[in-house]
Every structure is written in C-alpha cells, then in structure tokens.
Write a protein that holds these residues in place. Structure first.
Motif, PDB file in Angstrom:
ATOM      1  N   GLY A   1       0.815  -1.209   0.000  1.00 23.14           N
ATOM      2  CA  GLY A   1       0.000   0.000   0.000  1.00 23.14           C
ATOM      3  C   GLY A   1       0.844   1.252   0.000  1.00 23.14           C
ATOM      4  O   GLY A   1       0.526   2.234  -0.682  1.00 23.14           O
TER       5      GLY A   1
ATOM      6  N   ASP B   1     -11.586   9.119   2.574  1.00 26.12           N
ATOM      7  CA  ASP B   1     -11.715   7.719   2.999  1.00 26.12           C
ATOM      8  C   ASP B   1     -10.403   6.968   2.753  1.00 26.12           C
ATOM      9  O   ASP B   1      -9.979   6.149   3.582  1.00 26.12           O
ATOM     10  N   GLU B   2      -9.756   7.225   1.617  1.00 26.72           N
ATOM     11  CA  GLU B   2      -8.474   6.578   1.325  1.00 26.72           C
ATOM     12  C   GLU B   2      -7.412   7.002   2.333  1.00 26.72           C
ATOM     13  O   GLU B   2      -6.613   6.179   2.797  1.00 26.72           O
TER      14      GLU B   2
ATOM     15  N   ASP C   1      -7.870   8.159   5.414  1.00 26.51           N
ATOM     16  CA  ASP C   1      -8.183   7.586   6.723  1.00 26.51           C
ATOM     17  C   ASP C   1      -7.780   6.111   6.789  1.00 26.51           C
ATOM     18  O   ASP C   1      -7.220   5.642   7.787  1.00 26.51           O
ATOM     19  N   ALA C   2      -8.042   5.373   5.722  1.00 26.76           N
ATOM     20  CA  ALA C   2      -7.696   3.956   5.693  1.00 26.76           C
ATOM     21  C   ALA C   2      -6.179   3.756   5.717  1.00 26.76           C
ATOM     22  O   ALA C   2      -5.671   2.857   6.407  1.00 26.76           O
ATOM     23  N   ALA C   3      -5.455   4.585   4.968  1.00 25.04           N
ATOM     24  CA  ALA C   3      -3.996   4.474   4.935  1.00 25.04           C
ATOM     25  C   ALA C   3      -3.387   4.783   6.298  1.00 25.04           C
ATOM     26  O   ALA C   3      -2.439   4.120   6.738  1.00 25.04           O
TER      27      ALA C   3
ATOM     28  N   ARG D   1      -5.005   4.451   9.202  1.00 22.39           N
ATOM     29  CA  ARG D   1      -5.432   3.384  10.112  1.00 22.39           C
ATOM     30  C   ARG D   1      -4.593   2.123   9.930  1.00 22.39           C
ATOM     31  O   ARG D   1      -4.230   1.442  10.898  1.00 22.39           O
ATOM     32  N   ASP D   2      -4.233   1.812   8.678  1.00 25.20           N
ATOM     33  CA  ASP D   2      -3.511   0.578   8.388  1.00 25.20           C
ATOM     34  C   ASP D   2      -1.991   0.736   8.534  1.00 25.20           C
ATOM     35  O   ASP D   2      -1.252  -0.227   8.305  1.00 25.20           O
TER      36      ASP D   2
END
Length: 411
Positions: free
Chosen positions: A85, A391-392, A394-396, A398-399
């Motif tokens: 990612g 959203d992308e 936030d996901a990056a 979070r991960d």
C-alpha cells in the motif's frame, strides 16, 4: 504546512519534487531546489530520515539542528514503503511529479518498481535522478558509501597526505555537499531540456566519479600531457605552508597572486628587492618556486597583529581576510550585514537560527524561508492535494501505510 512566498518567488516555482533521499547528499540537492521555489515533498520512512537522529543535539526527538539545516522549505510525508500500500501511494505521488530524486541503491529501487523505466511508463515527463556512491559501469557499482569513504577513495584524503604527510578527511561532509549541488545542477539542466522536448529523462550522479573529477581537475596538471611533463599535483596548493598565515596575535589568509599584488606585498613587508629576485619576479617564477614563496609568506607577518596587517593589505589591494573559527564565523560582520543568519520561530522547536540563501535574484531579494517539518507533518495535506479521497487517507493512516504528525507527537 501551507505554501509560502518561497514557492511564489523562486525561479523553480511550480516544480514538484518527490524526494526519497536521506542524510546529506540527497537533502543537500533538494535543499537547493526548495530554496529556489520548488515544492519538495520529502518522503520519509516511519523512523524518519537518519539525520533526524544522527544530526546531534535536539530539543525534541527527530528535530536535530543538522536535520533542520538541510530540510527547510520541504514538506514531510511519512510512508511505509515496506508495505504494498505504501509503494502504491508513492507511485501515485510520482504520477504528478516533475522530479524524483533518491540516493537509494539501484537494486533496491528496482525491487520497489521505482526505476526509471518503470516510472517513465506512468509519467513520461518525470526527471528521474539517482545519486549513487559509484557509477553503474564500474566494478564498484552497488557498493555502499558515506562521505568519508568517498573522500578516501577519490583522492581527497590523499591530497592531505601530499601536503602534510598524513592522510586526513576534510572536517565536514564535503563530498556530500558537492555531489548534491551537482545533482541539483543536472536536474536544472534536465528541466530546461524538457521545456524543449516535453519529455523527462534519467540522471545518474555518482559520488566517486564526481569527486575524482574535482580532485584531478585541480591536480592532474603535468599528467595532462602524454607522456607526463612532471609530477602529479599542484605544488602551490599542496605546499604545507598553504594555510592561514600566523601574525603577532593570530592568523590571516593572504593570496598575492598577480605581479601587482606580489610586488605590493613585498613593499609592505619591507622586502622591495624581492621584486627583482629571479625566484619571485613574475607569476611563472613564483609558481615554479612556490615552496620558497609560501615559506616567505608564512614567516613575514609575525611582527604585526592581524588587524594591522588586514588594514595594510586592504589599503594596497592585496587579497587578504580574517581567520574565522567555527565559533566566530556566524558573528562575522559581513555575514551580519548580509542578514546571513535569521532568527525564526519553529512551531515545535521554538526559537531557532537559520542560514540564509547565499545567492539572490532580482536586485538582491531573497525568498522567505520556512523551517524544516516534523516527521509526517504534511502527509494528509499532500495526499489530499494529489487526489486521494478522505476515505483513502483515513484507511492508509489506520492501516499504518502512511503516518501523520500525530504519530510523532505521541512518542
């Protein structure tokens, strides 16, 4: 961190640089680009640039003085390139970049898919600059190196041995500085050619070959001819007395090279007869007898103070200047007049001093600067500007694919 007048005023305004370099050689290059208006996005691993820890004292973790001196005017984006990612995020940043620079090993770049051939497929206008320890055509290709290793192999330390009998290193990372500036120059050339061709290109800047060229342009001399007409090395520069000259109370530097300067110097030291001495009566004679000439200079100034000699030598137009220590340099009156050091407030580090941009454009105006960023300070803003949705992002975050400044503040 918002854009500032630096980007608006500089000649490289509008150029976006993705900087995947660390320590000094790459950051020295991108500092030059950033200081002249380019938007430099400094991509850092979760632990940050090594210079955040290696650069000496700090008030807060990761913000050493040396790091801040090499990374002002840049934006920090923290990406974990060990994750697929993270690599995908970097490739998206490169889609809209003008320049990509790294001092990562070529083999590691290839594994990450960040080599020139891979990136030109998605961004044919990209200038791809790889700073290497050794050029890829030679047998040292792929070996790691730092500044002192290059000083040793390129002849810099050998020049000290030729001068003083002992190999030594220049006590600052000179090869990193020089190679970084050469890389910035090459990028400028490539950007200019792109204005005519519309396409990018690959640049390789090897530290070893760069420094070998600097050393040998200076010292090849007699070996330029085949067969050689004399020994290697410029005897004037390698002379052990080619150093600050002792005075009654300290040192000064003096360099009377032309006949007019040398003859004025002979008058000043009370030795006018030297103007007709066959060893010193012309530039060629003084060059051929540089050992004697430098020895004369080394012993001639001990009867007066530095201030007295500087006043005399200025009056007769002989090049001479004061000797500065590391402590006294920042207090040099000329640098004070030029505003070379400014005091600014850093958002996390408080009051700091910044070195100014030595060159100026448009009648002496210098762009304003902004201090070096904290690790990941600009991650969210840069991703948003490059088209990532919230959203992308936030996901990056979070991960653990990317990190923002909040991560640094918790540590």
């Amino acid at each position: 961190m918002e854009a500032t007048k630096t980007a608006e005023q500089g000649p490289l305004a509008g150029v976006r640089v993705v900087d995947l370099s660390t320590v000094v050689v790459g950051p020295a290059c991108t500092l030059a680009l950033a200081d002249h208006g380019a938007e430099v996005i400094k991509v850092e691993a979760p632990d940050g640039d090594l210079m955040r820890q290696l650069g000496g004292g700090a008030r807060h973790r990761g913000m050493t003085g040396k790091f801040m001196n090499f990374n002002r005017n840049k934006r920090s984006v923290c990406i974990d390139l060990k994750t697929e990612g993270g690599r995908a995020v970097l490739r998206r940043l490169l889609e809209s970049a003008d320049v990509f620079i790294t001092n990562m090993r070529a083999s590691a770049l290839d594994k990450l898919g960040l080599d020139w051939e891979s990136l030109r497929a998605v961004n044919p206008r990209l200038i791809h600059c790889l700073v290497l320890a050794f050029g890829r055509k030679g047998r040292y290709a792929g070996r790691p190196a730092y500044d002192t290793v290059i000083q040793s192999v390129s002849g810099v330390a050998g020049a000290f041995e030729a001068s003083s009998g002992e190999p030594r290193f220049v006590p600052f990372v000179m090869t990193d500085h020089i190679t970084g500036q050469i890389a910035a120059q090459a990028i400028g050339f490539a950007l200019y050619r792109r204005t005519r061709t519309g396409v990018g290109e690959s640049i390789e800047v090897p530290m070893f070959e760069t420094m070998a060229a600097f050393v040998m342009r200076e010292h090849m001399g007699n070996l330029t001819f085949d067969p050689p007409i004399g020994p290697v090395g410029d005897a004037r520069i390698l002379n052990a007395d080619n150093r600050p000259v002792p005075t009654k109370d300290g040192y000064i530097a003096i360099s009377p090279n032309t006949d007019a300067q040398a003859f004025a110097f002979f008058d000043a030291i009370g030795r006018p007869e030297l103007k007709t001495d066959p060893r010193f009566c012309s530039v060629a004679a003084r060059t051929a007898n540089s050992l004697d000439y430098y020895s004369l200079r080394a012993s001639a100034l001990r009867d007066r103070t530095s201030a007295e000699w500087l006043e005399i030598l200025e009056r007769i137009d002989v090049p001479a200047m004061r000797y500065n220590t590391l402590e006294s340099l920042l207090d040099d009156p000329h640098l004070e007049d030029a505003g070379f050091v400014s005091r600014v407030d850093h958002p996390s580090e408080g009051a700091i001093r910044q070195i100014g941009l030595p060159n100026a454009f448009s009648g002496g105006n210098r762009p304003e600067t902004r201090p070096a960023p904290r690790l990941g300070e600009d991650t969210v803003a840069v991703l948003r500007e490059c088209g990532f949705g919230q959203d992308e992002i936030d996901a990056a975050l979070r991960d653990g694919i990317v990190h923002g400044v909040e991560r640094e503040e918790r540590q």
